[in-house]
Write a protein that holds these residues in place. Structure first.
Motif, mmCIF file in Angstrom:
data_model
loop_
_atom_site.group_PDB
_atom_site.id
_atom_site.type_symbol
_atom_site.label_atom_id
_atom_site.label_comp_id
_atom_site.label_asym_id
_atom_site.label_seq_id
_atom_site.Cartn_x
_atom_site.Cartn_y
_atom_site.Cartn_z
ATOM 1 N N ARG A 218 0.790 -1.237 0.000
ATOM 2 C CA ARG A 218 0.000 0.000 0.000
ATOM 3 C C ARG A 218 0.815 1.276 0.000
ATOM 4 N NH1 ARG A 218 -3.555 -0.290 5.185
ATOM 5 N NH2 ARG A 218 -1.577 -0.971 6.062
ATOM 6 N N LEU A 219 2.116 1.170 0.271
ATOM 7 C CA LEU A 219 2.916 2.373 0.500
ATOM 8 C C LEU A 219 4.083 2.522 -0.461
ATOM 9 C CD1 LEU A 219 3.202 2.194 4.396
ATOM 10 C CD2 LEU A 219 1.577 3.534 3.042
ATOM 11 N N LEU A 220 4.434 3.765 -0.707
ATOM 12 C CA LEU A 220 5.668 4.140 -1.374
ATOM 13 C C LEU A 220 6.478 4.898 -0.341
ATOM 14 C CD1 LEU A 220 7.346 4.346 -3.982
ATOM 15 C CD2 LEU A 220 6.132 6.475 -4.468
ATOM 16 N N LEU A 221 7.711 4.474 -0.099
ATOM 17 C CA LEU A 221 8.592 5.111 0.869
ATOM 18 C C LEU A 221 9.678 5.849 0.093
ATOM 19 C CD1 LEU A 221 7.240 2.630 2.295
ATOM 20 C CD2 LEU A 221 9.211 2.601 3.775
ATOM 21 N N ILE A 222 9.784 7.141 0.305
ATOM 22 C CA ILE A 222 10.766 7.965 -0.402
ATOM 23 C C ILE A 222 11.799 8.467 0.600
ATOM 24 C CG2 ILE A 222 11.149 10.055 -1.771
ATOM 25 C CD1 ILE A 222 9.457 8.086 -3.284
ATOM 26 N N CYS A 223 13.068 8.205 0.314
ATOM 27 C CA CYS A 223 14.159 8.726 1.125
ATOM 28 C C CYS A 223 14.416 10.156 0.672
ATOM 29 C CB CYS A 223 15.406 7.858 0.943
ATOM 30 S SG CYS A 223 16.773 8.357 1.993
ATOM 31 N N GLU A 224 14.127 11.096 1.549
ATOM 32 C CA GLU A 224 14.181 12.506 1.177
ATOM 33 C C GLU A 224 15.609 13.002 0.965
ATOM 34 O OE1 GLU A 224 11.633 13.974 0.215
ATOM 35 O OE2 GLU A 224 10.059 12.741 1.105
ATOM 36 N N THR A 225 15.755 13.925 0.059
ATOM 37 C CA THR A 225 17.044 14.562 -0.180
ATOM 38 C C THR A 225 17.327 15.563 0.936
ATOM 39 O OG1 THR A 225 16.081 16.361 -1.453
ATOM 40 C CG2 THR A 225 16.742 14.374 -2.684
ATOM 41 N N LEU B 170 25.974 9.028 4.970
ATOM 42 C CA LEU B 170 24.989 10.098 5.105
ATOM 43 C C LEU B 170 23.556 9.592 4.920
ATOM 44 C CD1 LEU B 170 26.828 12.998 3.277
ATOM 45 C CD2 LEU B 170 26.364 12.803 5.727
ATOM 46 N N ILE B 171 23.377 8.452 4.282
ATOM 47 C CA ILE B 171 22.046 7.878 4.092
ATOM 48 C C ILE B 171 21.343 7.662 5.439
ATOM 49 C CG2 ILE B 171 22.794 5.458 4.062
ATOM 50 C CD1 ILE B 171 20.100 6.998 1.831
ATOM 51 N N TRP B 172 22.106 7.409 6.487
ATOM 52 C CA TRP B 172 21.532 7.134 7.806
ATOM 53 C C TRP B 172 21.033 8.397 8.504
ATOM 54 C CZ3 TRP B 172 20.422 2.297 8.019
ATOM 55 C CH2 TRP B 172 21.224 1.381 7.361
ATOM 56 N N TYR B 173 21.220 9.557 7.866
ATOM 57 C CA TYR B 173 20.764 10.832 8.436
ATOM 58 C C TYR B 173 19.637 11.449 7.608
ATOM 59 C CZ TYR B 173 24.751 10.388 11.442
ATOM 60 O OH TYR B 173 25.631 9.917 12.374
ATOM 61 N N ARG B 174 19.018 10.659 6.750
ATOM 62 C CA ARG B 174 17.925 11.163 5.920
ATOM 63 C C ARG B 174 16.594 10.595 6.400
ATOM 64 N NH1 ARG B 174 20.232 10.568 -0.087
ATOM 65 N NH2 ARG B 174 18.024 10.670 -0.558
ATOM 66 N N THR B 175 15.542 11.333 6.160
ATOM 67 C CA THR B 175 14.204 10.891 6.552
ATOM 68 C C THR B 175 13.518 10.190 5.379
ATOM 69 O OG1 THR B 175 13.282 13.053 5.995
ATOM 70 C CG2 THR B 175 13.939 12.708 8.274
ATOM 71 N N TRP B 176 12.596 9.302 5.701
ATOM 72 C CA TRP B 176 11.806 8.568 4.708
ATOM 73 C C TRP B 176 10.349 8.981 4.880
ATOM 74 C CZ3 TRP B 176 13.789 4.638 1.451
ATOM 75 C CH2 TRP B 176 15.140 4.316 1.663
ATOM 76 N N THR B 177 9.722 9.431 3.810
ATOM 77 C CA THR B 177 8.309 9.798 3.849
ATOM 78 C C THR B 177 7.492 8.628 3.324
ATOM 79 O OG1 THR B 177 8.880 12.113 3.500
ATOM 80 C CG2 THR B 177 6.590 11.498 3.091
ATOM 81 N N GLY C 43 2.791 9.422 6.869
ATOM 82 C CA GLY C 43 3.735 9.343 7.979
ATOM 83 C C GLY C 43 5.155 9.261 7.469
ATOM 84 N N GLY C 44 6.016 8.712 8.318
ATOM 85 C CA GLY C 44 7.408 8.603 7.908
ATOM 86 C C GLY C 44 8.239 7.846 8.920
ATOM 87 N N GLY C 45 9.472 7.611 8.522
ATOM 88 C CA GLY C 45 10.411 6.911 9.373
ATOM 89 C C GLY C 45 11.810 7.459 9.160
ATOM 90 N N LEU C 46 12.714 7.017 10.012
ATOM 91 C CA LEU C 46 14.099 7.468 9.909
ATOM 92 C C LEU C 46 14.985 6.542 10.724
ATOM 93 C CD1 LEU C 46 14.624 8.875 12.929
ATOM 94 C CD2 LEU C 46 13.246 10.658 11.866
ATOM 95 N N PHE C 47 16.254 6.639 10.458
ATOM 96 C CA PHE C 47 17.258 5.994 11.292
ATOM 97 C C PHE C 47 18.007 7.107 11.990
ATOM 98 C CE2 PHE C 47 16.311 2.892 8.037
ATOM 99 C CZ PHE C 47 16.007 1.799 8.833
ATOM 100 N N LYS C 48 18.392 6.865 13.225
ATOM 101 C CA LYS C 48 18.956 7.919 14.058
ATOM 102 C C LYS C 48 20.479 7.927 14.032
ATOM 103 C CE LYS C 48 14.922 7.788 17.069
ATOM 104 N NZ LYS C 48 14.424 7.626 18.434
ATOM 105 N N GLY C 49 21.033 7.700 12.848
ATOM 106 C CA GLY C 49 22.480 7.734 12.690
ATOM 107 C C GLY C 49 23.030 6.432 12.133
#
Length: 163
Positions: free
Chosen positions: A12-19, A58-65, A76-82
């Motif tokens: 159901r979802l598309l997850l985009i790693c934001e620039t 640096l990928i580990w510091y980007r947010t995913w929508t 919503g969204g997700g992220l990794f904290k480093g």
């Protein structure tokens, strides 16, 4: 790798790693979390330019929508904290818009992010923390196969390792 706009999909979802630019635009629009991550990204990018940090990290510091594929709505969204710690663990965080909660989106989207992370080099597991009264988040982590490792007065701590 970090300049790419990465995309992941679920049923159901598309997850985009934001620039970096998109994160900073969110920060300028008052998103406090984006502000934190935009700053962390900028700081680690400067370290990478000095040779003290790997650009690919640096990928580990980007947010995913998280977008609903049926109508392209942000849910919503997700992220990794480093970057992975010394044990190879990355910490995940996630959130779903109030009006979209209790529909399985956190489990679906974060589950896909976890699969992606566990397939990355140097990642041995994913960790998370939840407040003890956050029943919804506890249920998400349990559904995703996390195991509770320890607790404090306020928090539970969780781990999901590679199989």
């Amino acid at each position: 790798m970090c300049d790419l706009k990465l995309k992941l999909e679920t049923e159901r979802l598309l997850l985009i790693c934001e620039t970096y630019e998109a994160m900073c635009l969110s920060a300028e629009n008052g998103d406090e979390l984006a502000k934190d991550f935009c700053g962390a990204y900028r700081y680690h990018n400067a370290l990478a330019d000095e040779g003290k940090f790997k650009k690919e990290d640096l990928i580990w510091y980007r947010t995913w929508t998280y977008y609903d594929k049926s109508d392209n709505r942000v849910i919503g969204g997700g992220l990794f904290k480093g970057t992975p710690n010394d044990l190879g663990y990355v910490e995940i965080g996630y959130g779903i818009c109030d009006n979209m909660q209790s529909c399985g989106y956190a489990t679906e989207g974060s589950g896909r992010l976890i699969i992606w992370a566990l397939n990355e080099m140097g990642v041995a597991g994913v960790i998370a923390e939840t407040e003890k009264d956050n029943i919804a988040s506890i249920c998400v982590l349990e559904k995703l196969g996390f195991e509770k490792t320890h607790e404090t007065d306020e928090f539970y701590y969780w781990l999901k390792c590679k199989l």
